[in-house]
Design a protein around this motif. Structure first.
Motif, PDB file in Angstrom:
ATOM      1  N   LYS A 101       0.781  -0.924   0.133  1.00  0.00           N
ATOM      2  CA  LYS A 101       0.380  -0.135  -0.114  1.00  0.00           C
ATOM      3  C   LYS A 101       1.325   1.170   0.297  1.00  0.00           C
ATOM      4  CE  LYS A 101      -3.576  -1.944   1.945  1.00  0.00           C
ATOM      5  NZ  LYS A 101      -5.022  -1.979   2.569  1.00  0.00           N
ATOM      6  N   SER A 102       2.410   1.508   0.478  1.00  0.00           N
ATOM      7  CA  SER A 102       3.242   1.989   0.805  1.00  0.00           C
ATOM      8  C   SER A 102       3.564   1.999  -1.225  1.00  0.00           C
ATOM      9  CB  SER A 102       3.676   2.234   1.851  1.00  0.00           C
ATOM     10  OG  SER A 102       4.731   1.319   1.640  1.00  0.00           O
ATOM     11  N   ALA A 103       3.759   1.494  -1.891  1.00  0.00           N
ATOM     12  CA  ALA A 103       4.786   1.579  -2.760  1.00  0.00           C
ATOM     13  C   ALA A 103       4.229   2.859  -3.671  1.00  0.00           C
ATOM     14  CB  ALA A 103       4.795   0.467  -3.899  1.00  0.00           C
ATOM     15  N   SER A 104       5.367   3.470  -4.537  1.00  0.00           N
ATOM     16  CA  SER A 104       4.502   4.531  -5.548  1.00  0.00           C
ATOM     17  C   SER A 104       3.590   3.946  -6.658  1.00  0.00           C
ATOM     18  CB  SER A 104       5.386   5.284  -5.831  1.00  0.00           C
ATOM     19  OG  SER A 104       6.474   4.763  -6.228  1.00  0.00           O
ATOM     20  N   ALA A 105       3.407   4.674  -7.539  1.00  0.00           N
ATOM     21  CA  ALA A 105       2.676   4.190  -8.952  1.00  0.00           C
ATOM     22  C   ALA A 105       4.453   4.750  -9.324  1.00  0.00           C
ATOM     23  CB  ALA A 105       1.921   5.465  -9.260  1.00  0.00           C
ATOM     24  N   ALA A 106       5.042   4.550  -9.749  1.00  0.00           N
ATOM     25  CA  ALA A 106       6.677   4.662 -10.248  1.00  0.00           C
ATOM     26  C   ALA A 106       7.185   2.738  -9.973  1.00  0.00           C
ATOM     27  CB  ALA A 106       7.142   5.397 -10.311  1.00  0.00           C
ATOM     28  N   GLU A 107       7.096   2.259  -8.712  1.00  0.00           N
ATOM     29  CA  GLU A 107       7.571   1.582  -8.080  1.00  0.00           C
ATOM     30  C   GLU A 107       6.021   0.492  -8.386  1.00  0.00           C
ATOM     31  OE1 GLU A 107       9.462   3.081  -3.958  1.00  0.00           O
ATOM     32  OE2 GLU A 107       7.309   2.619  -3.944  1.00  0.00           O
ATOM     33  N   LYS A 108       5.568   0.738  -8.370  1.00  0.00           N
ATOM     34  CA  LYS A 108       3.916  -0.546  -9.237  1.00  0.00           C
ATOM     35  C   LYS A 108       4.495  -0.319 -10.363  1.00  0.00           C
ATOM     36  CE  LYS A 108       1.353  -0.902  -5.171  1.00  0.00           C
ATOM     37  NZ  LYS A 108      -0.497  -0.617  -4.856  1.00  0.00           N
ATOM     38  N   GLN A 130      17.996   5.389  -7.230  1.00  0.00           N
ATOM     39  CA  GLN A 130      18.433   6.928  -6.705  1.00  0.00           C
ATOM     40  C   GLN A 130      17.653   7.819  -5.838  1.00  0.00           C
ATOM     41  OE1 GLN A 130      18.865   9.692  -9.905  1.00  0.00           O
ATOM     42  NE2 GLN A 130      19.693   8.037 -11.108  1.00  0.00           N
ATOM     43  N   ASP A 131      16.076   7.182  -4.957  1.00  0.00           N
ATOM     44  CA  ASP A 131      15.402   7.918  -3.905  1.00  0.00           C
ATOM     45  C   ASP A 131      15.401   6.925  -3.186  1.00  0.00           C
ATOM     46  OD1 ASP A 131      13.590   8.165  -2.417  1.00  0.00           O
ATOM     47  OD2 ASP A 131      11.874   7.520  -3.655  1.00  0.00           O
ATOM     48  N   PRO A 132      15.840   7.390  -1.984  1.00  0.00           N
ATOM     49  CA  PRO A 132      16.430   6.523  -0.595  1.00  0.00           C
ATOM     50  C   PRO A 132      15.221   5.945   0.292  1.00  0.00           C
ATOM     51  CG  PRO A 132      17.377   9.072  -0.222  1.00  0.00           C
ATOM     52  CD  PRO A 132      16.573   8.616  -1.834  1.00  0.00           C
ATOM     53  N   LYS A 133      13.890   6.514  -0.384  1.00  0.00           N
ATOM     54  CA  LYS A 133      12.951   6.032   0.268  1.00  0.00           C
ATOM     55  C   LYS A 133      12.970   4.838  -0.090  1.00  0.00           C
ATOM     56  CE  LYS A 133      11.729  11.117   1.784  1.00  0.00           C
ATOM     57  NZ  LYS A 133      10.916  11.914   1.798  1.00  0.00           N
ATOM     58  N   ALA A 134      12.697   4.178  -1.056  1.00  0.00           N
ATOM     59  CA  ALA A 134      12.647   3.034  -1.732  1.00  0.00           C
ATOM     60  C   ALA A 134      12.929   1.565  -1.098  1.00  0.00           C
ATOM     61  CB  ALA A 134      13.470   2.946  -3.067  1.00  0.00           C
ATOM     62  N   SER A 135      11.925   1.327  -0.888  1.00  0.00           N
ATOM     63  CA  SER A 135      12.518  -0.287   0.141  1.00  0.00           C
ATOM     64  C   SER A 135      13.294  -1.292  -0.482  1.00  0.00           C
ATOM     65  CB  SER A 135      10.790  -0.918  -0.534  1.00  0.00           C
ATOM     66  OG  SER A 135      10.739  -1.521  -1.326  1.00  0.00           O
ATOM     67  N   LYS A 136      13.725  -1.920  -0.679  1.00  0.00           N
ATOM     68  CA  LYS A 136      14.872  -3.309  -0.905  1.00  0.00           C
ATOM     69  C   LYS A 136      14.783  -3.638  -2.078  1.00  0.00           C
ATOM     70  CE  LYS A 136      18.040  -6.302   0.519  1.00  0.00           C
ATOM     71  NZ  LYS A 136      18.950  -7.431   1.418  1.00  0.00           N
ATOM     72  N   ALA A 137      13.076  -3.583  -1.706  1.00  0.00           N
ATOM     73  CA  ALA A 137      12.400  -4.155  -2.731  1.00  0.00           C
ATOM     74  C   ALA A 137      12.182  -4.244  -3.852  1.00  0.00           C
ATOM     75  CB  ALA A 137      11.072  -5.433  -2.372  1.00  0.00           C
ATOM     76  N   ALA A 138      11.920  -2.682  -4.240  1.00  0.00           N
ATOM     77  CA  ALA A 138      11.840  -1.820  -4.839  1.00  0.00           C
ATOM     78  C   ALA A 138      12.595  -1.822  -5.881  1.00  0.00           C
ATOM     79  CB  ALA A 138      10.679  -0.329  -5.014  1.00  0.00           C
ATOM     80  N   LYS A 139      13.851  -1.344  -5.539  1.00  0.00           N
ATOM     81  CA  LYS A 139      15.227  -1.206  -5.986  1.00  0.00           C
ATOM     82  C   LYS A 139      15.550  -2.565  -6.305  1.00  0.00           C
ATOM     83  CE  LYS A 139      16.823   3.024  -3.480  1.00  0.00           C
ATOM     84  NZ  LYS A 139      17.868   3.130  -2.701  1.00  0.00           N
ATOM     85  N   SER A 140      15.649  -3.998  -5.701  1.00  0.00           N
ATOM     86  CA  SER A 140      15.727  -5.097  -6.549  1.00  0.00           C
ATOM     87  C   SER A 140      15.181  -5.089  -8.180  1.00  0.00           C
ATOM     88  CB  SER A 140      15.771  -6.315  -6.152  1.00  0.00           C
ATOM     89  OG  SER A 140      15.855  -7.199  -5.641  1.00  0.00           O
ATOM     90  N   VAL A 141      13.905  -4.334  -8.051  1.00  0.00           N
ATOM     91  CA  VAL A 141      13.208  -4.903  -9.449  1.00  0.00           C
ATOM     92  C   VAL A 141      13.593  -3.480 -10.160  1.00  0.00           C
ATOM     93  CG1 VAL A 141      10.521  -4.383  -9.822  1.00  0.00           C
ATOM     94  CG2 VAL A 141      10.619  -5.881  -7.825  1.00  0.00           C
ATOM     95  N   ALA A 142      13.679  -2.724  -9.664  1.00  0.00           N
ATOM     96  CA  ALA A 142      14.506  -1.316 -10.480  1.00  0.00           C
ATOM     97  C   ALA A 142      15.630  -2.315 -11.685  1.00  0.00           C
ATOM     98  CB  ALA A 142      14.786  -0.241 -10.239  1.00  0.00           C
ATOM     99  N   ALA A 143      16.559  -2.529 -10.497  1.00  0.00           N
ATOM    100  CA  ALA A 143      17.537  -2.737 -10.826  1.00  0.00           C
ATOM    101  C   ALA A 143      17.649  -4.256 -11.939  1.00  0.00           C
ATOM    102  CB  ALA A 143      18.509  -3.323  -9.978  1.00  0.00           C
ATOM    103  N   SER A 144      16.364  -5.110 -11.742  1.00  0.00           N
ATOM    104  CA  SER A 144      16.219  -6.273 -12.284  1.00  0.00           C
ATOM    105  C   SER A 144      15.572  -5.195 -13.850  1.00  0.00           C
ATOM    106  CB  SER A 144      15.579  -6.907 -11.746  1.00  0.00           C
ATOM    107  OG  SER A 144      15.167  -7.996 -12.948  1.00  0.00           O
ATOM    108  N   THR A 145      14.874  -4.665 -13.613  1.00  0.00           N
ATOM    109  CA  THR A 145      13.410  -3.866 -14.496  1.00  0.00           C
ATOM    110  C   THR A 145      15.191  -3.862 -15.357  1.00  0.00           C
ATOM    111  OG1 THR A 145      11.949  -4.063 -13.814  1.00  0.00           O
ATOM    112  CG2 THR A 145      12.046  -2.873 -16.179  1.00  0.00           C
ATOM    113  N   LEU A 146      16.472  -2.802 -15.435  1.00  0.00           N
ATOM    114  CA  LEU A 146      17.144  -1.538 -15.944  1.00  0.00           C
ATOM    115  C   LEU A 146      18.451  -2.708 -16.928  1.00  0.00           C
ATOM    116  CD1 LEU A 146      18.357   0.726 -14.296  1.00  0.00           C
ATOM    117  CD2 LEU A 146      16.963   0.921 -15.871  1.00  0.00           C
TER     118      LEU A 146
END
Length: 82
Positions: free
Chosen positions: A22-29, A59-75
């Motif tokens: 519920k706390s994930a941003s639209a970009a993270e989702k 680059q967002d220090p507030k992003a969760s570890k899971a969100a960063k992991s997903v973002a890195a994989s996507t890139l």
């Protein structure tokens, strides 16, 4: 041409958690949804718009570890320009 990579099980699980959060941003989702789309096939690639969102998440220090992991994989699944 798409890179021959797909989202692994750990990242797929993290993406699922991000989508359910519920706390994930639209970009993270959005990035998480893209990662899940790429989990079953090697023919999909990350769009420039999703790649930009993933970059901001990393680059967002507030992003969760899971969100960063997903973002890195996507890139890693973005086709690089030559």
């Amino acid at each position: 041409m798409a890179k021959a990579e797909s989202t692994g099980k750990k990242v797929s699980s993290a993406a699922s958690k991000v989508l359910q959060s519920k706390s994930a941003s639209a970009a993270e989702k959005s990035v998480a949804a893209s990662a899940l789309t790429q989990s079953k096939t090697k023919k999909e690639e990350t769009s420039p718009a999703v790649a930009a969102k993933a970059s901001k998440i990393l680059q967002d220090p507030k992003a969760s570890k899971a969100a960063k992991s997903v973002a890195a994989s996507t890139l890693t699944q973005k086709t690089k320009k030559k």
